[in-house]
Design a protein around this motif. Structure first.
Motif, PDB file in Angstrom:
ATOM      1  N   LEU A 160      -7.805   7.727  11.981  1.00  0.00           N
ATOM      2  CA  LEU A 160      -8.593   7.489  10.764  1.00  0.00           C
ATOM      3  C   LEU A 160      -8.820   5.999  10.533  1.00  0.00           C
ATOM      4  CD1 LEU A 160      -7.077  10.113   8.296  1.00  0.00           C
ATOM      5  CD2 LEU A 160      -9.291  10.208   9.464  1.00  0.00           C
ATOM      6  N   LYS A 161      -7.798   5.205  10.741  1.00  0.00           N
ATOM      7  CA  LYS A 161      -7.939   3.761  10.516  1.00  0.00           C
ATOM      8  C   LYS A 161      -8.927   3.135  11.501  1.00  0.00           C
ATOM      9  CE  LYS A 161      -6.314   1.495   7.839  1.00  0.00           C
ATOM     10  NZ  LYS A 161      -6.818   1.169   6.484  1.00  0.00           N
ATOM     11  N   ILE A 162      -8.907   3.559  12.771  1.00  0.00           N
ATOM     12  CA  ILE A 162      -9.867   2.958  13.705  1.00  0.00           C
ATOM     13  C   ILE A 162     -11.277   3.486  13.453  1.00  0.00           C
ATOM     14  CG2 ILE A 162      -8.153   2.344  15.451  1.00  0.00           C
ATOM     15  CD1 ILE A 162      -9.082   4.727  17.119  1.00  0.00           C
ATOM     16  N   LEU A 163     -11.399   4.711  12.967  1.00  0.00           N
ATOM     17  CA  LEU A 163     -12.729   5.235  12.652  1.00  0.00           C
ATOM     18  C   LEU A 163     -13.338   4.572  11.420  1.00  0.00           C
ATOM     19  CD1 LEU A 163     -12.391   9.037  13.460  1.00  0.00           C
ATOM     20  CD2 LEU A 163     -13.561   7.268  14.796  1.00  0.00           C
ATOM     21  N   GLN A 164     -12.541   3.864  10.654  1.00  0.00           N
ATOM     22  CA  GLN A 164     -13.101   3.093   9.538  1.00  0.00           C
ATOM     23  C   GLN A 164     -14.028   2.001  10.059  1.00  0.00           C
ATOM     24  OE1 GLN A 164      -9.706   1.627   7.342  1.00  0.00           O
ATOM     25  NE2 GLN A 164      -9.686   3.417   6.017  1.00  0.00           N
ATOM     26  N   GLN A 165     -13.857   1.634  11.324  1.00  0.00           N
ATOM     27  CA  GLN A 165     -14.688   0.590  11.921  1.00  0.00           C
ATOM     28  C   GLN A 165     -16.014   1.144  12.432  1.00  0.00           C
ATOM     29  OE1 GLN A 165     -13.291  -2.480  11.464  1.00  0.00           O
ATOM     30  NE2 GLN A 165     -11.751  -1.167  10.511  1.00  0.00           N
ATOM     31  N   GLY A 166     -16.162   2.462  12.420  1.00  0.00           N
ATOM     32  CA  GLY A 166     -17.406   3.088  12.866  1.00  0.00           C
ATOM     33  C   GLY A 166     -17.142   4.226  13.837  1.00  0.00           C
ATOM     34  N   GLU A 167     -18.200   4.877  14.215  1.00  0.00           N
ATOM     35  CA  GLU A 167     -18.139   6.044  15.093  1.00  0.00           C
ATOM     36  C   GLU A 167     -17.621   5.660  16.481  1.00  0.00           C
ATOM     37  OE1 GLU A 167     -21.309   9.420  15.385  1.00  0.00           O
ATOM     38  OE2 GLU A 167     -21.906   7.792  16.741  1.00  0.00           O
ATOM     39  N   LEU A 168     -16.766   6.517  17.030  1.00  0.00           N
ATOM     40  CA  LEU A 168     -16.220   6.310  18.375  1.00  0.00           C
ATOM     41  C   LEU A 168     -16.238   7.638  19.118  1.00  0.00           C
ATOM     42  CD1 LEU A 168     -13.049   4.231  17.443  1.00  0.00           C
ATOM     43  CD2 LEU A 168     -15.055   3.360  18.651  1.00  0.00           C
ATOM     44  N   CYS A 169     -16.425   7.556  20.446  1.00  0.00           N
ATOM     45  CA  CYS A 169     -16.336   8.772  21.240  1.00  0.00           C
ATOM     46  C   CYS A 169     -14.869   9.009  21.614  1.00  0.00           C
ATOM     47  CB  CYS A 169     -17.219   8.706  22.483  1.00  0.00           C
ATOM     48  SG  CYS A 169     -16.598   7.674  23.810  1.00  0.00           S
ATOM     49  N   VAL A 170     -14.592  10.208  22.064  1.00  0.00           N
ATOM     50  CA  VAL A 170     -13.219  10.571  22.427  1.00  0.00           C
ATOM     51  C   VAL A 170     -12.678   9.609  23.486  1.00  0.00           C
ATOM     52  CG1 VAL A 170     -11.792  12.350  23.516  1.00  0.00           C
ATOM     53  CG2 VAL A 170     -13.428  12.974  21.762  1.00  0.00           C
TER      54      VAL A 170
ATOM     55  N   HIS B 187      -5.817  15.962  18.132  1.00  0.00           N
ATOM     56  CA  HIS B 187      -5.686  15.237  16.866  1.00  0.00           C
ATOM     57  C   HIS B 187      -6.993  15.205  16.083  1.00  0.00           C
ATOM     58  CE1 HIS B 187      -1.547  14.096  17.246  1.00  0.00           C
ATOM     59  NE2 HIS B 187      -1.750  13.462  18.396  1.00  0.00           N
ATOM     60  N   VAL B 188      -8.107  14.906  16.751  1.00  0.00           N
ATOM     61  CA  VAL B 188      -9.370  14.859  16.006  1.00  0.00           C
ATOM     62  C   VAL B 188      -9.779  16.254  15.550  1.00  0.00           C
ATOM     63  CG1 VAL B 188     -10.202  12.677  16.972  1.00  0.00           C
ATOM     64  CG2 VAL B 188     -10.823  14.827  18.091  1.00  0.00           C
ATOM     65  N   GLY B 189      -9.378  17.287  16.296  1.00  0.00           N
ATOM     66  CA  GLY B 189      -9.643  18.658  15.867  1.00  0.00           C
ATOM     67  C   GLY B 189      -8.949  18.982  14.555  1.00  0.00           C
ATOM     68  N   MET B 190      -7.710  18.534  14.418  1.00  0.00           N
ATOM     69  CA  MET B 190      -6.980  18.754  13.161  1.00  0.00           C
ATOM     70  C   MET B 190      -7.610  17.967  12.018  1.00  0.00           C
ATOM     71  SD  MET B 190      -2.986  19.085  14.147  1.00  0.00           S
ATOM     72  CE  MET B 190      -2.593  19.769  12.549  1.00  0.00           C
ATOM     73  N   LEU B 191      -8.038  16.739  12.311  1.00  0.00           N
ATOM     74  CA  LEU B 191      -8.687  15.924  11.281  1.00  0.00           C
ATOM     75  C   LEU B 191     -10.022  16.536  10.863  1.00  0.00           C
ATOM     76  CD1 LEU B 191      -7.903  12.390  12.739  1.00  0.00           C
ATOM     77  CD2 LEU B 191      -6.899  13.415  10.682  1.00  0.00           C
ATOM     78  N   GLU B 192     -10.742  17.084  11.826  1.00  0.00           N
ATOM     79  CA  GLU B 192     -12.017  17.733  11.521  1.00  0.00           C
ATOM     80  C   GLU B 192     -11.793  18.995  10.686  1.00  0.00           C
ATOM     81  OE1 GLU B 192     -16.115  18.967  13.835  1.00  0.00           O
ATOM     82  OE2 GLU B 192     -14.245  18.999  14.977  1.00  0.00           O
TER      83      GLU B 192
ATOM     84  N   ARG C 205     -20.135  14.616  16.284  1.00  0.00           N
ATOM     85  CA  ARG C 205     -21.523  14.662  16.758  1.00  0.00           C
ATOM     86  C   ARG C 205     -21.469  14.771  18.271  1.00  0.00           C
ATOM     87  NH1 ARG C 205     -24.913  10.680  18.819  1.00  0.00           N
ATOM     88  NH2 ARG C 205     -23.419   9.028  18.362  1.00  0.00           N
ATOM     89  N   LYS C 206     -22.138  15.763  18.820  1.00  0.00           N
ATOM     90  CA  LYS C 206     -22.176  15.940  20.274  1.00  0.00           C
ATOM     91  C   LYS C 206     -23.476  15.370  20.817  1.00  0.00           C
ATOM     92  CE  LYS C 206     -20.237  18.739  22.873  1.00  0.00           C
ATOM     93  NZ  LYS C 206     -19.362  18.542  23.996  1.00  0.00           N
TER      94      LYS C 206
ATOM     95  N   ARG D 187     -16.610  10.301  13.467  1.00  0.00           N
ATOM     96  CA  ARG D 187     -16.701   9.306  12.388  1.00  0.00           C
ATOM     97  C   ARG D 187     -16.007   9.898  11.171  1.00  0.00           C
ATOM     98  NH1 ARG D 187     -21.699  11.517  13.091  1.00  0.00           N
ATOM     99  NH2 ARG D 187     -22.439  12.813  11.379  1.00  0.00           N
ATOM    100  N   LEU D 188     -15.681   9.039  10.221  1.00  0.00           N
ATOM    101  CA  LEU D 188     -15.104   9.539   8.978  1.00  0.00           C
ATOM    102  C   LEU D 188     -16.123  10.425   8.281  1.00  0.00           C
ATOM    103  CD1 LEU D 188     -13.347   6.362   7.516  1.00  0.00           C
ATOM    104  CD2 LEU D 188     -12.340   8.217   8.859  1.00  0.00           C
ATOM    105  N   ALA D 189     -15.654  11.453   7.631  1.00  0.00           N
ATOM    106  CA  ALA D 189     -16.543  12.383   6.932  1.00  0.00           C
ATOM    107  C   ALA D 189     -17.312  11.633   5.850  1.00  0.00           C
ATOM    108  CB  ALA D 189     -15.742  13.531   6.329  1.00  0.00           C
ATOM    109  N   GLY D 190     -18.628  11.753   5.892  1.00  0.00           N
ATOM    110  CA  GLY D 190     -19.468  11.086   4.901  1.00  0.00           C
ATOM    111  C   GLY D 190     -19.408  11.745   3.542  1.00  0.00           C
ATOM    112  N   SER D 191     -19.381  13.048   3.529  1.00  0.00           N
ATOM    113  CA  SER D 191     -19.287  13.837   2.299  1.00  0.00           C
ATOM    114  C   SER D 191     -18.207  14.892   2.488  1.00  0.00           C
ATOM    115  CB  SER D 191     -20.618  14.511   1.985  1.00  0.00           C
ATOM    116  OG  SER D 191     -21.627  13.571   1.801  1.00  0.00           O
TER     117      SER D 191
END
Length: 114
Positions: free
Chosen positions: A20-30, A47-52, A60-61, A69-73
């Motif tokens: 989550l902290k690194i995704l604050q910097q923007g979208e990243l691929c796996v 881990h990202v599956g649990m966060l999702e 985004r595929k 990326r962090l959830a916008g809404s």
């Protein structure tokens, strides 16, 4: 209460907090998350599956690649509140700072665009 517990469980693992902290910097691929954290692709996906599932990140595929990326809404008020607070937490943590500093070099490598 289910949504609250889902969000709290998602945050009980330090690796998910780092994601989550690194995704604050923007979208990243796996692949980029994997390189930054130094863990396997399967572990990143878990881990990202649990966060999702908790509504904290969005996926985004594009072709073979999955970008997060962090959830916008966030669909949950708990996820929204947590993401808002997390923006200010751990900014002085040395390990988090080191991970964030790896992002520009990792992006230059174009790991997910091969």
């Amino acid at each position: 209460m289910k949504e609250f517990i889902k969000v709290m469980k998602a945050l009980k693992d330090p690796t998910r907090v780092k994601v989550l902290k690194i995704l604050q910097q923007g979208e990243l691929c796996v692949c980029e998350i994997q390189a930054i954290l130094g863990i396997s692709q399967g572990t990143v996906s878990k881990h990202v599956g649990m966060l999702e599932a908790a509504g904290l990140v969005e996926r985004r595929k594009t072709g073979l690649w999955a970008y997060y990326r962090l959830a916008g809404s966030p669909r949950s008020p708990y996820a929204a509140s947590l993401l808002g607070s997390l923006r200010h937490w751990l900014d002085d943590d040395k390990e988090i700072t080191e991970l964030i500093n790896k992002i520009p070099e990792t992006r230059k490598k174009n790991l997910c665009r091969v």
